[in-house]
Design a protein around this motif. Structure first.
Motif, PDB file in Angstrom:
ATOM      1  N   LYS A   1      31.267  44.861  41.793  1.00 39.41           N
ATOM      2  CA  LYS A   1      30.034  45.262  41.103  1.00 39.41           C
ATOM      3  C   LYS A   1      29.344  46.467  41.733  1.00 39.41           C
ATOM      4  N   SER A   2      29.863  46.921  42.874  1.00 37.04           N
ATOM      5  CA  SER A   2      29.155  47.971  43.625  1.00 37.04           C
ATOM      6  C   SER A   2      29.203  49.329  42.940  1.00 37.04           C
ATOM      7  N   LYS A   3      30.035  49.483  41.910  1.00 38.69           N
ATOM      8  CA  LYS A   3      30.086  50.756  41.192  1.00 38.69           C
ATOM      9  C   LYS A   3      30.462  50.498  39.731  1.00 38.69           C
ATOM     10  N   ARG A   4      30.229  51.491  38.912  1.00 39.28           N
ATOM     11  CA  ARG A   4      30.563  51.418  37.488  1.00 39.28           C
ATOM     12  C   ARG A   4      32.086  51.419  37.332  1.00 39.28           C
ATOM     13  N   ARG A   5      32.615  50.510  36.518  1.00 44.76           N
ATOM     14  CA  ARG A   5      34.067  50.382  36.350  1.00 44.76           C
ATOM     15  C   ARG A   5      34.479  50.738  34.924  1.00 44.76           C
ATOM     16  N   SER A   6      35.644  51.374  34.798  1.00 47.52           N
ATOM     17  CA  SER A   6      36.185  51.741  33.487  1.00 47.52           C
ATOM     18  C   SER A   6      37.401  50.865  33.182  1.00 47.52           C
ATOM     19  N   TYR A   7      37.686  50.678  31.896  1.00 45.37           N
ATOM     20  CA  TYR A   7      38.865  49.900  31.490  1.00 45.37           C
ATOM     21  C   TYR A   7      40.147  50.487  32.066  1.00 45.37           C
ATOM     22  N   ARG A   8      40.126  51.818  32.326  1.00 49.91           N
ATOM     23  CA  ARG A   8      41.317  52.484  32.871  1.00 49.91           C
ATOM     24  C   ARG A   8      41.628  52.025  34.294  1.00 49.91           C
ATOM     25  N   GLU A   9      40.594  51.588  35.035  1.00 45.14           N
ATOM     26  CA  GLU A   9      40.790  51.165  36.432  1.00 45.14           C
ATOM     27  C   GLU A   9      41.447  49.797  36.542  1.00 45.14           C
ATOM     28  N   LEU A  10      41.278  48.965  35.504  1.00 47.35           N
ATOM     29  CA  LEU A  10      41.756  47.596  35.587  1.00 47.35           C
ATOM     30  C   LEU A  10      43.269  47.538  35.353  1.00 47.35           C
ATOM     31  N   PRO A  11      44.032  46.667  35.993  1.00 51.82           N
ATOM     32  CA  PRO A  11      43.542  45.634  36.902  1.00 51.82           C
ATOM     33  C   PRO A  11      43.151  46.200  38.277  1.00 51.82           C
ATOM     34  N   ILE A  12      42.086  45.645  38.846  1.00 54.84           N
ATOM     35  CA  ILE A  12      41.703  45.952  40.224  1.00 54.84           C
ATOM     36  C   ILE A  12      42.089  44.736  41.061  1.00 54.84           C
ATOM     37  N   ARG A  13      42.956  44.961  42.047  1.00 53.07           N
ATOM     38  CA  ARG A  13      43.476  43.858  42.866  1.00 53.07           C
ATOM     39  C   ARG A  13      42.915  43.999  44.278  1.00 53.07           C
ATOM     40  N   LEU A  14      42.004  43.121  44.664  1.00 48.63           N
ATOM     41  CA  LEU A  14      41.365  43.168  45.979  1.00 48.63           C
ATOM     42  C   LEU A  14      41.883  42.022  46.845  1.00 48.63           C
ATOM     43  N   GLY A  15      42.535  42.369  47.952  1.00 46.57           N
ATOM     44  CA  GLY A  15      43.083  41.361  48.852  1.00 46.57           C
ATOM     45  C   GLY A  15      42.246  41.251  50.114  1.00 46.57           C
ATOM     46  N   GLU A  16      42.086  40.033  50.626  1.00 45.28           N
ATOM     47  CA  GLU A  16      41.277  39.845  51.840  1.00 45.28           C
ATOM     48  C   GLU A  16      41.836  38.719  52.695  1.00 45.28           C
ATOM     49  N   LEU A  17      42.034  39.031  53.986  1.00 44.32           N
ATOM     50  CA  LEU A  17      42.296  37.982  54.976  1.00 44.32           C
ATOM     51  C   LEU A  17      40.917  37.610  55.523  1.00 44.32           C
ATOM     52  N   GLY A  18      40.283  36.647  54.872  1.00 43.58           N
ATOM     53  CA  GLY A  18      38.859  36.375  55.128  1.00 43.58           C
ATOM     54  C   GLY A  18      38.639  35.091  55.907  1.00 43.58           C
ATOM     55  N   LEU A  19      37.861  35.200  56.982  1.00 43.75           N
ATOM     56  CA  LEU A  19      37.523  34.035  57.804  1.00 43.75           C
ATOM     57  C   LEU A  19      36.469  33.192  57.088  1.00 43.75           C
ATOM     58  N   VAL A  20      36.783  31.910  56.857  1.00 42.67           N
ATOM     59  CA  VAL A  20      35.842  31.007  56.187  1.00 42.67           C
ATOM     60  C   VAL A  20      35.594  29.775  57.060  1.00 42.67           C
ATOM     61  N   HIS A  21      34.485  29.102  56.801  1.00 42.37           N
ATOM     62  CA  HIS A  21      34.121  27.887  57.538  1.00 42.37           C
ATOM     63  C   HIS A  21      33.799  26.773  56.544  1.00 42.37           C
ATOM     64  N   ARG A  22      34.377  25.607  56.778  1.00 41.14           N
ATOM     65  CA  ARG A  22      34.089  24.439  55.939  1.00 41.14           C
ATOM     66  C   ARG A  22      33.909  23.231  56.841  1.00 41.14           C
ATOM     67  N   HIS A  23      32.910  22.434  56.535  1.00 44.15           N
ATOM     68  CA  HIS A  23      32.663  21.250  57.360  1.00 44.15           C
ATOM     69  C   HIS A  23      33.657  20.147  57.003  1.00 44.15           C
TER      70      HIS A  23
END
Length: 402
Positions: free
Chosen positions: A110-132
């Protein structure tokens, strides 16, 4: 099926102690401490993940591990998941440690305006999460409170859903084949506690089912076990002991784009709502490591082994030559150690076997005179004398046969 003895011999906590991979400490229950050897294994898994995703058109991101409570209320995690979350108060504001990576990826979209031409946008993350997790359920790396999810969030148009899921299924197959895993597939449908309309859920479930059928993938339907925001395809890998582990997941989500008012500008110059495909392959790095340790019984393939070869000089007179060989191999990217202790070579060999190192290189007077190396391979024993060129050919073959 495996016997109790086999399971105990391959127990990842026992093997991790023997191979010095990670520790569990009372100072941080359920939050593992990774030792240098464990970090080599972990970095190889992460490096493989990064290379494969870069080749497959993903962009890597990193999002904060702590964000304001309002974000989790907006995403729906607060209503559906808050009893498993950790909280903090900073500057009179309530924050939560992230239990999932999704909202951070959405904020980046959502941080910038997106066009249909850009899609698909594939964002990968090795993200540290915490769960009790309840303290009684904690188990080495298999059940932890702090872990790294190998997430990706694909923002797609409706006409791209099936082709993108098709590509995700191919990528998951590539990953599991690399480690020698076969797997079973489950389609999990709408749970009782769901967000959104029944119509949206039907549409999402049909899309997932359609791809599985087109690819002729056999699957079982797991009624009512979908995520609260969408149906999912779950992958259960089968290890060398015949046990099943749920790792990969592909989830289709029409809800979160609405909750966060995500859109892209279409060909008609009007705003349209993207759909999110959530997916993980390892599931979590930590749990996947535990499964791999037990799957291989600590005898990792050459490319994954924390130490790929150990050089065993017979006496101090052979140390300089041993370190010269080490240096030549390390320059080429191999992970090599020299056992320079004043101990009999027989003891060094036995201890190296216990460390499950793929190759041993023994150096004595004969090897120094000939400029050769006496090579032993794990489980195969003595391979005879080799030049360093022949050893390098052998190492390259070990990497290629992956």
């Amino acid at each position: 099926m495996s016997t109790h003895n086999e399971v105990e011999m391959k127990n990842h906590r026992k093997l991790s102690q023997q191979l010095e991979l990670f520790m569990s400490m009372e100072e941080a229950p359920g939050m593992p401490f990774f030792l240098p050897m464990g970090m080599v294994l972990r970095n190889e898994l992460e490096g493989f993940w990064k290379r494969k995703h870069q080749q497959s058109g993903y962009q890597e991101i990193k999002t904060p591990i702590m964000m304001k409570q309002e974000l989790w209320e907006q995403s729906g995690h607060w209503d559906h998941y808050h009893e498993n979350m950790y909280f903090s108060n900073v500057d009179n504001q309530n924050y939560a440690l992230k239990p999932m990576n999704c909202p951070g990826a959405v904020l980046i979209y959502k941080s910038k305006r997106r066009s249909y031409r850009e899609l698909p946008i594939r964002l990968g993350e090795l993200g540290l999460v915490h769960r009790h997790e309840l303290s009684g359920s904690l188990n080495g790396l298999l059940r932890v409170r702090s872990f790294t999810q190998d997430d990706a969030h694909l923002f797609v148009r409706k006409d791209q859903i099936e082709i993108e899921i098709d590509k995700v299924l191919d990528l998951i197959h590539e990953f599991y084949s690399e480690f020698g895993f076969s797997y079973k597939v489950e389609l999990s449908t709408r749970p009782e506690d769901f967000m959104g309309s029944v119509q949206m859920w039907d549409q999402a479930e049909n899309a997932l089912e359609s791809v599985l059928k087109k690819k002729s993938i056999s699957y079982q339907v797991n009624e009512g076990d979908g995520a609260f925001y969408g149906p999912k395809i779950d992958f259960h890998i089968l290890d060398s002991l015949g046990r099943s582990w749920q790792c990969g997941t592909v989830q289709l989500d029409f809800q979160m784009p609405e909750k966060f008012d995500c859109h892209y500008i279409g060909e008609d110059n009007k705003p349209h709502r993207p759909i999110i495909i959530h997916r993980a392959i390892y599931g979590s790095i930590e749990r996947f490591m535990a499964i791999l340790i037990e799957h291989y019984g600590g005898e990792f393939p050459f490319w994954l082994s924390p130490i790929q070869a150990k050089i065993l000089p017979i006496s101090d007179a052979h140390l300089d030559f041993a370190y010269k060989i080490k240096s030549e191999l390390e320059v080429l990217g191999y992970r090599i150690e020299v056992d320079d202790r004043v101990e009999k070579v027989g003891l060094k060999i036995r201890e190296t076997e216990l460390q499950k190192v793929p190759f041993m290189i023994i150096i004595g007077d004969k090897e120094m005179e000939k400029g050769s190396l006496s090579v032993r391979k794990r489980k195969e024993g003595n391979l005879g004398d080799m030049t360093i060129e022949e050893l390098l050919y052998l190492f390259k073959y070990e990497l290629v046969k992956r």
